[in-house]
Motif scaffolding. Sequence first.
Motif, PDB file in Angstrom:
ATOM      1  N   ASP A 155       0.830  -1.206   0.000  1.00  0.00           N
ATOM      2  CA  ASP A 155       0.000   0.000   0.000  1.00  0.00           C
ATOM      3  C   ASP A 155       0.864   1.256   0.000  1.00  0.00           C
ATOM      4  O   ASP A 155       0.510   2.268  -0.626  1.00  0.00           O
ATOM      5  N   SER A 156       2.008   1.203   0.691  1.00  0.00           N
ATOM      6  CA  SER A 156       2.927   2.347   0.700  1.00  0.00           C
ATOM      7  C   SER A 156       3.455   2.624  -0.693  1.00  0.00           C
ATOM      8  O   SER A 156       3.542   3.785  -1.124  1.00  0.00           O
ATOM      9  N   PHE A 157       3.824   1.561  -1.419  1.00  0.00           N
ATOM     10  CA  PHE A 157       4.290   1.716  -2.794  1.00  0.00           C
ATOM     11  C   PHE A 157       3.212   2.388  -3.654  1.00  0.00           C
ATOM     12  O   PHE A 157       3.500   3.311  -4.432  1.00  0.00           O
ATOM     13  N   ALA A 158       1.970   1.920  -3.511  1.00  0.00           N
ATOM     14  CA  ALA A 158       0.874   2.463  -4.306  1.00  0.00           C
ATOM     15  C   ALA A 158       0.631   3.937  -3.975  1.00  0.00           C
ATOM     16  O   ALA A 158       0.373   4.759  -4.870  1.00  0.00           O
ATOM     17  N   ILE A 159       0.725   4.276  -2.697  1.00  0.00           N
ATOM     18  CA  ILE A 159       0.531   5.663  -2.271  1.00  0.00           C
ATOM     19  C   ILE A 159       1.615   6.560  -2.855  1.00  0.00           C
ATOM     20  O   ILE A 159       1.336   7.654  -3.374  1.00  0.00           O
ATOM     21  N   MET A 160       2.874   6.119  -2.800  1.00  0.00           N
ATOM     22  CA  MET A 160       3.960   6.933  -3.360  1.00  0.00           C
ATOM     23  C   MET A 160       3.836   7.059  -4.867  1.00  0.00           C
ATOM     24  O   MET A 160       4.084   8.136  -5.434  1.00  0.00           O
ATOM     25  N   ASP A 161       3.438   5.978  -5.544  1.00  0.00           N
ATOM     26  CA  ASP A 161       3.230   6.048  -6.992  1.00  0.00           C
ATOM     27  C   ASP A 161       2.157   7.084  -7.338  1.00  0.00           C
ATOM     28  O   ASP A 161       2.320   7.888  -8.260  1.00  0.00           O
ATOM     29  N   ARG A 162       1.062   7.052  -6.609  1.00  0.00           N
ATOM     30  CA  ARG A 162      -0.037   7.990  -6.877  1.00  0.00           C
ATOM     31  C   ARG A 162       0.375   9.419  -6.565  1.00  0.00           C
ATOM     32  O   ARG A 162       0.008  10.362  -7.285  1.00  0.00           O
ATOM     33  N   PHE A 163       1.132   9.614  -5.497  1.00  0.00           N
ATOM     34  CA  PHE A 163       1.596  10.953  -5.125  1.00  0.00           C
ATOM     35  C   PHE A 163       2.454  11.543  -6.246  1.00  0.00           C
ATOM     36  O   PHE A 163       2.271  12.703  -6.644  1.00  0.00           O
ATOM     37  N   VAL A 164       3.365  10.756  -6.769  1.00  0.00           N
ATOM     38  CA  VAL A 164       4.219  11.234  -7.860  1.00  0.00           C
ATOM     39  C   VAL A 164       3.401  11.468  -9.126  1.00  0.00           C
ATOM     40  O   VAL A 164       3.609  12.449  -9.857  1.00  0.00           O
ATOM     41  N   GLU A 165       2.469  10.581  -9.397  1.00  0.00           N
ATOM     42  CA  GLU A 165       1.591  10.740 -10.554  1.00  0.00           C
ATOM     43  C   GLU A 165       0.828  12.051 -10.484  1.00  0.00           C
ATOM     44  O   GLU A 165       0.566  12.701 -11.513  1.00  0.00           O
ATOM     45  N   ALA A 166       0.468  12.472  -9.270  1.00  0.00           N
ATOM     46  CA  ALA A 166      -0.271  13.717  -9.073  1.00  0.00           C
ATOM     47  C   ALA A 166       0.630  14.946  -9.111  1.00  0.00           C
ATOM     48  O   ALA A 166       0.136  16.076  -8.962  1.00  0.00           O
ATOM     49  N   GLY A 167       1.935  14.749  -9.287  1.00  0.00           N
ATOM     50  CA  GLY A 167       2.856  15.872  -9.391  1.00  0.00           C
ATOM     51  C   GLY A 167       3.736  16.088  -8.185  1.00  0.00           C
ATOM     52  O   GLY A 167       4.532  17.035  -8.162  1.00  0.00           O
ATOM     53  N   GLY A 168       3.616  15.234  -7.173  1.00  0.00           N
ATOM     54  CA  GLY A 168       4.443  15.393  -5.980  1.00  0.00           C
ATOM     55  C   GLY A 168       5.863  14.893  -6.188  1.00  0.00           C
ATOM     56  O   GLY A 168       6.081  13.919  -6.913  1.00  0.00           O
ATOM     57  N   ASN A 169       6.812  15.545  -5.546  1.00  0.00           N
ATOM     58  CA  ASN A 169       8.212  15.092  -5.630  1.00  0.00           C
ATOM     59  C   ASN A 169       8.907  15.061  -4.275  1.00  0.00           C
ATOM     60  O   ASN A 169      10.089  14.743  -4.176  1.00  0.00           O
ATOM     61  N   PHE A 170       8.171  15.384  -3.186  1.00  0.00           N
ATOM     62  CA  PHE A 170       8.762  15.623  -1.874  1.00  0.00           C
ATOM     63  C   PHE A 170       8.227  14.580  -0.888  1.00  0.00           C
ATOM     64  O   PHE A 170       7.021  14.526  -0.621  1.00  0.00           O
ATOM     65  N   ILE A 171       9.120  13.734  -0.355  1.00  0.00           N
ATOM     66  CA  ILE A 171       8.725  12.663   0.574  1.00  0.00           C
ATOM     67  C   ILE A 171       9.550  12.784   1.843  1.00  0.00           C
ATOM     68  O   ILE A 171      10.775  12.906   1.796  1.00  0.00           O
ATOM     69  N   ASP A 172       8.869  12.746   2.985  1.00  0.00           N
ATOM     70  CA  ASP A 172       9.530  12.930   4.283  1.00  0.00           C
ATOM     71  C   ASP A 172       9.388  11.686   5.148  1.00  0.00           C
ATOM     72  O   ASP A 172       8.294  11.143   5.308  1.00  0.00           O
ATOM     73  N   THR A 173      10.504  11.255   5.722  1.00  0.00           N
ATOM     74  CA  THR A 173      10.499  10.129   6.643  1.00  0.00           C
ATOM     75  C   THR A 173      11.453  10.443   7.797  1.00  0.00           C
ATOM     76  O   THR A 173      11.853  11.584   7.989  1.00  0.00           O
ATOM     77  N   ALA A 174      11.802   9.424   8.582  1.00  0.00           N
ATOM     78  CA  ALA A 174      12.749   9.583   9.686  1.00  0.00           C
ATOM     79  C   ALA A 174      13.292   8.216  10.048  1.00  0.00           C
ATOM     80  O   ALA A 174      12.603   7.197   9.873  1.00  0.00           O
ATOM     81  N   ASP A 175      14.520   8.174  10.559  1.00  0.00           N
ATOM     82  CA  ASP A 175      15.091   6.878  10.923  1.00  0.00           C
ATOM     83  C   ASP A 175      14.283   6.182  12.005  1.00  0.00           C
ATOM     84  O   ASP A 175      14.136   4.959  12.032  1.00  0.00           O
ATOM     85  N   VAL A 176      13.676   6.961  12.910  1.00  0.00           N
ATOM     86  CA  VAL A 176      12.969   6.389  14.054  1.00  0.00           C
ATOM     87  C   VAL A 176      11.581   5.861  13.702  1.00  0.00           C
ATOM     88  O   VAL A 176      10.995   5.113  14.477  1.00  0.00           O
ATOM     89  N   TYR A 177      11.049   6.217  12.542  1.00  0.00           N
ATOM     90  CA  TYR A 177       9.728   5.739  12.170  1.00  0.00           C
ATOM     91  C   TYR A 177       9.764   4.227  11.985  1.00  0.00           C
ATOM     92  O   TYR A 177      10.384   3.708  11.064  1.00  0.00           O
ATOM     93  N   THR A 178       9.072   3.527  12.884  1.00  0.00           N
ATOM     94  CA  THR A 178       9.027   2.056  12.889  1.00  0.00           C
ATOM     95  C   THR A 178      10.442   1.477  12.863  1.00  0.00           C
ATOM     96  O   THR A 178      10.710   0.487  12.180  1.00  0.00           O
ATOM     97  N   ARG A 179      11.352   2.138  13.616  1.00  0.00           N
ATOM     98  CA  ARG A 179      12.735   1.674  13.754  1.00  0.00           C
ATOM     99  C   ARG A 179      13.386   1.365  12.404  1.00  0.00           C
ATOM    100  O   ARG A 179      13.987   0.306  12.201  1.00  0.00           O
ATOM    101  N   GLY A 180      13.234   2.292  11.471  1.00  0.00           N
ATOM    102  CA  GLY A 180      13.895   2.160  10.176  1.00  0.00           C
ATOM    103  C   GLY A 180      13.051   1.541   9.091  1.00  0.00           C
ATOM    104  O   GLY A 180      13.422   1.612   7.904  1.00  0.00           O
ATOM    105  N   ALA A 181      11.903   0.947   9.421  1.00  0.00           N
ATOM    106  CA  ALA A 181      11.080   0.281   8.410  1.00  0.00           C
ATOM    107  C   ALA A 181      10.552   1.272   7.368  1.00  0.00           C
ATOM    108  O   ALA A 181      10.467   0.943   6.175  1.00  0.00           O
TER     109      ALA A 181
END
Length: 340
Positions: free
Chosen positions: A31-57
């Motif tokens: 589902d994460s892959f699908a969400i990122m694909d759709r975000f880019v398809e809609a014109g998005g290019n900016f993705i934010d994460t963090a090392d601590v989110y789900t301990r690196g997952a």
Amino acid sequence: MEFRHLGKTGLRVSELCLGAMTFGRETTEADSFAIMDRFVEAGGNFIDTADVYTRGASEEIVGKWLKGKHRDDLVIATKVRFGMGDGPNDVGLSRKHIMASIEASLRRLGTDYIDMYQVHAWDLKTPLEETLGTLNDLVRRGYIRYIGASNYRGWQLQKAIDLSKKNNWESFSCLQPQYNLLTRATEFELIPVCVNEGLGVIPWSPLRGGWLSGKFHRGLSTPPEGTRVAEAEKKGWGESWSKYNNELTWNVLDELYAVAEEAGKTPAQTAINWLLQKPGVTAPIIGVRTMEQLESNLGAADWSLTEEQVLRLDGVSALPVTYPYDAAAEKQQRNGRDYK
């Protein structure tokens, strides 16, 4: 989606940033892959994460998705600060922890560089010179392109900026604070510093954990089951029912729903668009768990509330202030002749 410059830098990012905090937790890898694909398809290019989110997952999922993509088309942001292990140096903003963390983040993301590397919060135990000097070294070595801060206070942000200037180090290009219609103390010090110093603002929690999503209405006695607010109440998180079940919140929601109906948009789209109109804001971070939430939040872009609608939302959500933020103190600073 339109593109905006991140603060005073030449870096152009989409006006919405996709937050990946739920990836690997509430949101599956597929589902994460699908969400990122759709975000880019809609014109998005900016993705934010963090090392601590789900301990690196979260970083690992973003990294797997990045394979096969044109890396330079994307702006990837991550963070460092919080604990990633049980060792004495597995937390904080020391040179040792930052150096270990950047190597681990690069490995999980499967990339040679990180576009935006942010300190996730202030570290009371580490000298600021050590942190900023290390970040400067990483920029010079090409591991990161820009640096930013998150969850700083006004004096902390200004001190870091001034120290970087003094030492001719790379300076923060953006701030990631909590900012929304129910969290406006950000405007007291942080937004003025960012505007004055040319930092882009990328607000997290633009819907205050779901309070501004349209699921909450005056007259409710408990939060709807399955919502983040219901979970927050059980776990004592900041967006809990106990904290926000008050007249200020219900007044804000009443006006938000009225403005949303006038605009022909959802309350969530209206709340995010209000942020897009605020000084210094570059790109609110939309942290979605599902494709349905993403589709809804994408509708916050490519239009604007009227000035009158923004002013109405400003008025109903304004926080009570005292010196030195009240009107009298503001008048003293703007026109010394009026002081009595």
